[in-house]
Design an enzyme around this catalytic site. Structure first.
Site, PDB file in Angstrom:
ATOM      1  N   HIS A 138       0.995  -1.173   0.101  1.00  0.00           N
ATOM      2  CA  HIS A 138      -0.064  -0.092   0.066  1.00  0.00           C
ATOM      3  C   HIS A 138       0.954   1.255   0.053  1.00  0.00           C
ATOM      4  CE1 HIS A 138      -4.163  -1.696   0.311  1.00  0.00           C
ATOM      5  NE2 HIS A 138      -3.420  -2.708   0.938  1.00  0.00           N
ATOM      6  N   LYS A 603     -13.965   4.858   6.165  1.00  0.00           N
ATOM      7  CA  LYS A 603     -14.351   5.959   5.548  1.00  0.00           C
ATOM      8  C   LYS A 603     -15.809   5.697   5.093  1.00  0.00           C
ATOM      9  CE  LYS A 603     -13.168   5.342   0.925  1.00  0.00           C
ATOM     10  NZ  LYS A 603     -14.187   5.362   0.034  1.00  0.00           N
TER      11      LYS A 603
END
Length: 940
Positions: A138, A603
């Site tokens: 990532h 999120k």
């Protein structure tokens, strides 16, 4: 007995002294680049910040030329990095010191063993515990490999500082060496000019194995066994730590991950561990000079010695040396076999014949610096095909055991310790594969591929239009009743299907040659139904990895959004009820892994909602498994930040729901977290020790929260979380100006253009917040210092509960004191708020183009202040980080520097958006992004 965290033992006096030296050297390097005036300008900026005169600071930065910005950006980016190095060195010192003098600290393995040994099932716990950190690519590690190497040089020099102070090392030479590396660092490009390729990501991570992980894992595994023996507990083959890898196999949203990258990842891993073995065997060859005139050897070792390519008359009476030469020859042949690429003996021989002009067998790749007579003989034996390769790591291990047994039989057991014992331990942990590679793909891709296969086989024309019940019926029929594959070489395939089948074929090949451990799981992103899992099974069946009895690759659902987590209970109930699934799980030792997504759930619903939904899902899924006699194990997809499930690892594991950790736990380690935790062997050992100790602690600790109280606590959390979710979504998805605020008042556009990973920032063109990947989302909020994903919605929700009824604050305070999950949840918010800065955030808000958009900041500011007040009230604290004095001191060192960097970044973004920066100067923004991430230490 309560133990202190090792970080709390750090020596602030030493760190302060070292930071002073490093700052002095950086000042000198800056003076050399920009003159006295350039350094004076930098010092003036720090003074303005210290005085709290932010308007004057902003004005001074706005008057700087772009050339001034070049030097200032580098200075304020590098100083926090140098502070990090000093702190890491001190931690390494404390790890060694406390272990050598047998002093206690939280998470120390020997202390944990004392507790485990008291359990009735201590042997089962220790035999089966398995913690798996999974390294991912990532894109939050923004430093170049070159900068990481310079960091390691400075780290090694600072490790000698105490010896310098004691007069054991020449101070002038030490200082000159340190000056040289700081000078080089100041004049080295901090960021990458080109975007990483998947191969770069693989090789970068392999550096951590070479520098720290292999040594640390081997040492920890050996210590684990030693402690078991000390406690009188006989273990067969414990594996407390094994490693996982996503790089090369995680193709979710990354079109650059292919069958070739999967093969490359596996072969590079094999090369790394085989090179390590070859080096270790070489060391043993050098040290095992035992003469057959003075000691006996077993018949097996004598036979190995006869087969050795080392025919020197000087070593004819040194059977152990010749046996190790024989082993090394086989290891070299094995390495060449794997490097051949298609895993054929013929290809390996061809590669050898092309390269074996000694000095050119890629000996630099193969065996580093071992070019001497004995190696020449080994390589000659390999090239003449007189030496076989090891077909399995077990065969290599057997040869080592033969030597060990010979030593034991002939009263030479003292020679087993050291390098020999380390090598044996490493083979048991790493085999020939080093780390298990996960595959991952989005469920929608699987569905499209299966739909195409079913249509081409004339089974179903419109699979995607079927109901869920109809889909499952079709898939089960193919899995249970028809042994044939659906694909045909005579039928053309879409690019997507061809690519997916190629990856699965490669996975089959790798498992056949490297062993079952090399690839064990395939993760399905966005799992929303049972059919999502059976679709993957169909694709695995196409290449022979699944049949009616066995799944050689376990199908692992990933539940990511709040809705998916809430539905996971029902989905898994259905899935685990099918007979074919029961047989698959039975042949996987009754384990079923489930991955939990922290990033997307956060999120989607905010920090509280995400944390609580994950907590409940684990409880429910564990219960489903227990009802069916299945061990549900969890793979925690955590990031570095609290907004992505991060935070202190020990606390995170020990605060997991009671009973949800059986014996195996996996968790992702990504971005800058990899460098912070595993950048050197001492830090790596300590952080791995924390993971194992925390897991053992949670497995044996009885429930400390009163069960009756826990029922009340859960009801309270249900109410608060529902409110928090609404507050969060009202802002993020309900406020008409929020989208523009995020894209204008944060460096998201600049973050997305950073060359920090091979994967795009979004799966598709971004038209709303939901389309943005969680990592750049969190990374950008870290950059503008709001840290919104780690706290927004917390303050109002708790405040509403507190104001609803007298005594509710006291209830929350009691929950904080008695419930580990709740304490960890709030402590993470405390830490996040301590790193946020609303003064800086205000200046980012001014980047927004309209007053309506800028007004979003006022909503955020009000919630921040409320959250601060509520958290401190529940904790009964006066300020942040009262329970983390070392982190508080650490931030005190670095804040004045990387906070100034935020103001520089704001000015650079202004100039960029006004087209006042050249292409070369745009890289300055990327340097500031790097510096802020370095200062925060867990930014994505």
């Amino acid at each position: 007995m309560a133990f202190n965290k090792l970080e709390s033992s750090n020596n602030q006096e030493i760190i302060s002294e070292e930071v002073g030296i490093l700052k002095e050297l950086l000042d000198d390097a800056t003076r050399g680049m920009a003159g006295e005036q350039g350094l004076t300008t930098i010092q003036h900026l720090v003074e303005l910040y210290d005085e709290g005169d932010y308007e004057a600071l902003t004005q001074a930065i706005s008057e700087m030329t772009n050339d001034d910005m070049v030097v200032a950006s580098r200075y304020f980016s590098l100083l926090p990095l140098l502070i990090n190095i000093s702190e890491d060195v001190d931690l390494a010192y404390e790890v060694n010191r406390k272990n050598n003098i047998d002093e206690s600290y939280l998470g120390k393995l020997s202390e944990t063993f004392d507790v485990v040994a008291e359990s009735d099932n201590a042997r089962d716990i220790l035999e089966n515990v398995n913690v798996v950190p999974v390294l991912t690519a990532h894109p939050t590690q923004v430093q170049r490999k070159t900068m990481l190497e310079l960091t390691n040089h400075i780290h090694e020099l600072l490790r000698k500082h105490r010896d310098v102070k004691d007069g054991l090392i020449n101070k002038d030479k030490w200082y000159a060496d340190l000056r040289r590396y700081v000078e080089i660092m100041m004049k080295t490009d901090i960021i990458r000019e080109k975007k990483l390729k998947v191969k770069n990501e693989i090789t970068n991570v392999m550096e951590y194995y070479n520098s720290s992980l292999i040594k640390a894992i081997t040492k920890l595994s050996h210590e684990f066994k030693r402690l078991a023996v000390e406690k009188g507990i006989e273990l067969d083959n414990p594996t407390p730590i094994t490693m996982g890898m996503w790089i090369g196999g995680d193709r979710d949203g990354n079109p650059f991950v292919t069958a070739e990258t999967l093969k490359l990842s596996a072969t590079l891993q094999s090369e790394v561990i085989l090179n390590y073995y070859i080096e270790k065997v070489d060391n043993l060859y050098r040290s095992f000079s035992l003469s057959s005139r003075l000691t006996e050897v077993s018949e097996t070792v004598a036979e190995m010695a006869k087969l050795s390519p080392d025919t020197s008359v000087y070593r004819e009476n040194e059977p152990y040396r010749r046996a190790f030469s024989y082993i090394q020859s086989k290891l070299i042949q094995t390495l060449l076999f794997f490097k051949a690429g298609n895993f054929s003996k013929e290809r390996a021989a061809k590669r050898l014949s092309e390269n074996v002009r000694l000095g050119s067998v890629s000996t630099g790749e193969v065996v580093a610096d071992f070019v001497h007579d004995r190696l020449s003989q080994s390589l000659q034996a390999v090239s003449q095909q007189t030496t076989e390769f090891y077909e399995t790591a077990e065969a290599f291990h057997d040869d080592l055991l033969a030597i060990k047994n010979s030593l034991l039989e002939n009263d030479d057991s003292v020679l087993i310790s050291g390098d020999f014992e380390e090598l044996l331990q490493a083979v048991e942990v790493f085999g020939f594969y080093l780390a298990t590679i996960d595959m991952r793909q989005d469920s929608s891709v699987h569905e499209a591929c299966v739909a195409e296969l079913l249509k081409s086989a004339n089974i179903v024309d419109n699979y995607s239009e079927l109901t869920e019940v109809e889909k499952v019926a079709v898939l089960l029929k193919e899995l249970q009743e028809d042994p044939r594959t659906l694909s045909s070489t005579n039928v053309s395939k879409s690019e997507t299907l061809e690519k997916e089948l190629a990856i699965f074929r490669t996975a089959r090949l790798l498992k056949d040659y490297l062993g079952e451990e090399v690839i064990k799981q395939h993760i399905i992103s966005h799992t929303e139904s049972v059919s999502d899992m059976f679709e993957l099974a169909i694709l695995l069946k196409e290449v022979g990895l699944v049949d009616t009895e066995r799944a050689r690759v376990q199908i692992v659902p990933l539940f990511e959004t709040i809705e998916d987590l809430e539905n996971s209970n029902e989905i898994m109930k259905q899935y685990l009820g099918y007979d074919i699934v029961k047989r698959w799980i039975k042949n996987s030792n009754n384990y079923q892994e489930i991955m939990l997504g922290y990033s997307d759930s956060n999120k989607d619903g905010g920090y509280l909602s995400s944390g609580w939904t994950l907590y409940k899902a684990q409880n429910e899924l564990t219960n489903i498994g227990e009802e069916r006699g299945i061990k549900i194990t969890f793979f925690h997809g955590r990031g570095g930040t609290v907004g992505r499930g991060g935070g202190p690892s020990y606390d995170a594991i020990t605060s997991q729901p009671f009973g949800t950790i059986k014996d195996r736990i996996r968790l992702t380690e990504q971005g800058e977290v990899i460098g912070n935790k595993y950048g050197n062997k001492d830090a790596a050992y300590y952080n791995l020790e924390m993971l194992v100790s925390a897991t053992l602690d949670r497995m044996v600790t009885r429930q400390i929260t009163d069960p009756d109280e826990l029922v009340d606590f859960r009801e309270i959390m249900d109410s608060i979380v529902q409110d928090s979710n609404r507050i969060y979504r009202d802002l993020v998805f309900g406020n008409e100006h929020f989208y523009d605020y995020f894209f204008e008042a944060s460096p998201i556009k600049e973050v997305s253009s950073l060359n920090i990973g091979s994967r795009p920032a979004a799966r598709k063109t971004i038209t709303d917040i939901s389309g943005l990947r969680a990592i750049p989302w969190v990374f950008s909020w870290s950059q503008n210092r709001i840290m919104l994903p780690g706290w927004y919605g917390v303050g109002s929700a708790f405040n509403h509960y507190i104001e609803a009824e007298e005594g509710n604050l006291e209830k929350l305070q009691h929950m904080f004191e008695t419930w580990p999950f709740f304490r960890s949840l709030l402590s993470n918010v405390d830490m996040v708020l301590s790193k946020s800065d609303m003064n800086i955030a205000f200046h980012y808000a001014q980047l927004a183009e309209s007053e309506e958009v800028r007004s979003v900041f006022n909503i955020i500011l009000d919630e921040w202040q409320l959250t601060k007040n509520v958290i401190l009230a529940i904790e009964k604290h006066d300020d942040f980080l009262e329970e983390s004095p070392s982190l508080k001191a650490s931030l005190g060192f670095r804040l004045p520097y990387f906070n100034v960097l935020n103001y520089i970044q704001i000015e650079l973004i202004k100039r960029l958006r006004n087209n006042n920066l050249t292409d070369d100067e745009i890289s300055l923004i990327h340097i500031t992004i790097n510096g802020i991430a370095t200062g925060l230490r867990n930014s994505g």
